[in-house]
Scaffold this active site. Sequence first.
Site, PDB file in Angstrom:
ATOM      1  N   THR A 289      11.555 -13.186  -7.908  1.00 39.90           N
ATOM      2  CA  THR A 289      11.984 -11.808  -7.673  1.00 39.90           C
ATOM      3  C   THR A 289      11.417 -10.901  -8.764  1.00 39.90           C
ATOM      4  O   THR A 289      10.577 -11.320  -9.570  1.00 39.90           O
ATOM      5  CB  THR A 289      13.514 -11.736  -7.495  1.00 39.90           C
ATOM      6  OG1 THR A 289      13.861 -10.406  -7.141  1.00 39.90           O
ATOM      7  CG2 THR A 289      14.304 -12.156  -8.724  1.00 39.90           C
TER       8      THR A 289
ATOM      9  N   LYS B  66       6.636 -10.791  -8.631  1.00 39.97           N
ATOM     10  CA  LYS B  66       6.079 -11.083  -7.300  1.00 39.97           C
ATOM     11  C   LYS B  66       4.552 -10.971  -7.234  1.00 39.97           C
ATOM     12  O   LYS B  66       3.916 -11.691  -6.467  1.00 39.97           O
ATOM     13  CB  LYS B  66       6.710 -10.177  -6.243  1.00 39.97           C
ATOM     14  CG  LYS B  66       8.166 -10.534  -5.956  1.00 39.97           C
ATOM     15  CD  LYS B  66       8.692  -9.712  -4.801  1.00 39.97           C
ATOM     16  CE  LYS B  66      10.135 -10.039  -4.514  1.00 39.97           C
ATOM     17  NZ  LYS B  66      10.652  -9.334  -3.338  1.00 39.97           N
TER      18      LYS B  66
ATOM     19  N   ASP C  62       9.402 -12.568   3.077  1.00 41.10           N
ATOM     20  CA  ASP C  62      10.026 -11.281   3.420  1.00 41.10           C
ATOM     21  C   ASP C  62       9.650 -10.837   4.828  1.00 41.10           C
ATOM     22  O   ASP C  62      10.423 -10.154   5.498  1.00 41.10           O
ATOM     23  CB  ASP C  62       9.603 -10.193   2.418  1.00 41.10           C
ATOM     24  CG  ASP C  62      10.411 -10.260   1.128  1.00 41.10           C
ATOM     25  OD1 ASP C  62      11.528 -10.819   1.145  1.00 41.10           O
ATOM     26  OD2 ASP C  62       9.920  -9.766   0.094  1.00 41.10           O
TER      27      ASP C  62
ATOM     28  N   ALA D  64       6.732   2.476  -1.019  1.00 45.25           N
ATOM     29  CA  ALA D  64       5.390   1.870  -1.001  1.00 45.25           C
ATOM     30  C   ALA D  64       5.278   0.747  -2.036  1.00 45.25           C
ATOM     31  O   ALA D  64       4.200   0.486  -2.560  1.00 45.25           O
ATOM     32  CB  ALA D  64       4.340   2.953  -1.269  1.00 45.25           C
ATOM     33  N   GLY D  65       6.391   0.087  -2.310  1.00 44.05           N
ATOM     34  CA  GLY D  65       6.384  -1.047  -3.244  1.00 44.05           C
ATOM     35  C   GLY D  65       6.166  -2.363  -2.500  1.00 44.05           C
ATOM     36  O   GLY D  65       5.666  -2.384  -1.374  1.00 44.05           O
TER      37      GLY D  65
HETATM   38  P1  ATR Z   1       9.915  -3.296  -4.530  1.00 46.72           P
HETATM   39  O1  ATR Z   1       8.946  -4.369  -4.857  1.00 46.72           O
HETATM   40  O2  ATR Z   1      11.342  -3.762  -4.469  1.00 46.72           O
HETATM   41  O3  ATR Z   1       9.543  -2.520  -3.309  1.00 46.72           O
HETATM   42  P2  ATR Z   1       8.894  -1.284  -6.385  1.00 46.72           P
HETATM   43  O4  ATR Z   1       7.496  -1.762  -6.269  1.00 46.72           O
HETATM   44  O5  ATR Z   1       9.394  -0.936  -7.742  1.00 46.72           O
HETATM   45  O6  ATR Z   1       9.935  -2.317  -5.814  1.00 46.72           O
HETATM   46  O7  ATR Z   1       9.076  -0.024  -5.413  1.00 46.72           O
HETATM   47  C1  ATR Z   1      10.195   0.773  -5.444  1.00 46.72           C
HETATM   48  C2  ATR Z   1      10.071   1.882  -4.404  1.00 46.72           C
HETATM   49  O8  ATR Z   1      11.190   2.764  -4.549  1.00 46.72           O
HETATM   50  C3  ATR Z   1       8.836   2.756  -4.583  1.00 46.72           C
HETATM   51  O9  ATR Z   1       8.389   3.184  -3.323  1.00 46.72           O
HETATM   52  C4  ATR Z   1       9.368   3.909  -5.413  1.00 46.72           C
HETATM   53  O10 ATR Z   1       8.638   5.088  -5.301  1.00 46.72           O
HETATM   54  P3  ATR Z   1       7.395   5.397  -6.298  1.00 46.72           P
HETATM   55  O11 ATR Z   1       6.247   4.626  -5.754  1.00 46.72           O
HETATM   56  O12 ATR Z   1       7.219   6.862  -6.231  1.00 46.72           O
HETATM   57  O13 ATR Z   1       7.832   4.920  -7.661  1.00 46.72           O
HETATM   58  C5  ATR Z   1      10.729   4.088  -4.794  1.00 46.72           C
HETATM   59  N1  ATR Z   1      11.659   4.801  -5.680  1.00 46.72           N
HETATM   60  C6  ATR Z   1      12.309   4.295  -6.749  1.00 46.72           C
HETATM   61  N2  ATR Z   1      13.070   5.254  -7.335  1.00 46.72           N
HETATM   62  C7  ATR Z   1      12.888   6.388  -6.603  1.00 46.72           C
HETATM   63  C8  ATR Z   1      13.403   7.722  -6.675  1.00 46.72           C
HETATM   64  N3  ATR Z   1      14.263   8.080  -7.623  1.00 46.72           N
HETATM   65  N4  ATR Z   1      12.998   8.618  -5.750  1.00 46.72           N
HETATM   66  C9  ATR Z   1      12.126   8.259  -4.787  1.00 46.72           C
HETATM   67  N5  ATR Z   1      11.598   7.018  -4.651  1.00 46.72           N
HETATM   68  C10 ATR Z   1      11.980   6.085  -5.544  1.00 46.72           C
END
Ligand code: ATR
Length: 283
Positions: free
Chosen positions: A68, A72, A108, A135-136
């Site tokens: 996790t 990843k 996933d 987009a993560g």
């Molecule tokens: P995961 O692997 O779980 O998807 P991640 O790669 O950290 O985790 O992605 C988190 C997602 O949540 C991203 O799309 C992030 O947007 P950014 O690419 O702009 O960072 C989004 N996210 C996290 N906090 C946010 C916030 N306060 N407002 C809008 N989007 C947020």
Amino acid sequence: MIVDKNEISLSGVIGDPIAHSKSPLIQNFWIKKNNLEGYYIPIKIPKGEIKKKISCVKELGFKGLNVTVPHKVDAFYLADKLTIEAQKVGAVNTLYFEDGLIIGDNTDTFGFKNCILRNFPFYNFKKEKVLVYGAGGAARAVLAVFLNERTSEIRLINRTKERAIELKEVFSDSIKVFDWKNNNEALDGVTTVVNTTSLGNLGHDSFPHTLKGVKKNGVGVDLVYNPLETSFMKKAKQEEINCINGLDMLVYQAMPGFKRWFKKKPVYSKELRKLLEISLLRR
Ligand code: ATR
């Protein structure tokens, strides 16, 4: 293969932080239900240390691991071999230690597809117009499923637009990317909405957008499951969208690992769902 009847099967989950992980509850539930001699344990590994630590875990005789945050992507590059799913998604959340090799998988996609089918048995991927928030890593798996299922229209919106554009470049030119500020436009005529961002997670900001514009009785999936009723689900309710949280996806993504490590097919029972809900309500 000679099976040692006294062998104790070990597996676990690596991440940082890791104490909150629900994977031990799920996997140890299945270990008990199948009368297995085995343990599944959480292991804290700080970012950047996976390569060094994983060889120790392998040496100790673990069958494999779940992976996790924040490992990843590192796990993807560390694996000796990758499954097709891991290659599709570009990230690894499950490792199998087999024949001296580290095999990287991504479950996933299995988790997302099956959570939809469990809750919406007549869901027709091909006919849907979907909007994915985020987009993560999680968004990559969700996009991979919709693309694989030939969904008629896939839209993507992310706070940092460049990350969404990167995914469009990697996955498919057919994905339509929207500006975070143009939520209304992005939602127009959509039949399914999916939140893959961390917005709404306990301790994070709430999901800020309205979901106005989504077809009534459309489908909503929030990958967040803590709290059980998320801010995204509340917004969905206002628009009469049938929305679920991420708990079912969490359980389904855990299944392929258990099956391959312990050679038994896990069952998603009401009892397991209840135990998970109770453990989340206690926090
Ligand atoms: P995961 O692997 O779980 O998807 P991640 O790669 O950290 O985790 O992605 C988190 C997602 O949540 C991203 O799309 C992030 O947007 P950014 O690419 O702009 O960072 C989004 N996210 C996290 N906090 C946010 C916030 N306060 N407002 C809008 N989007 C947020």
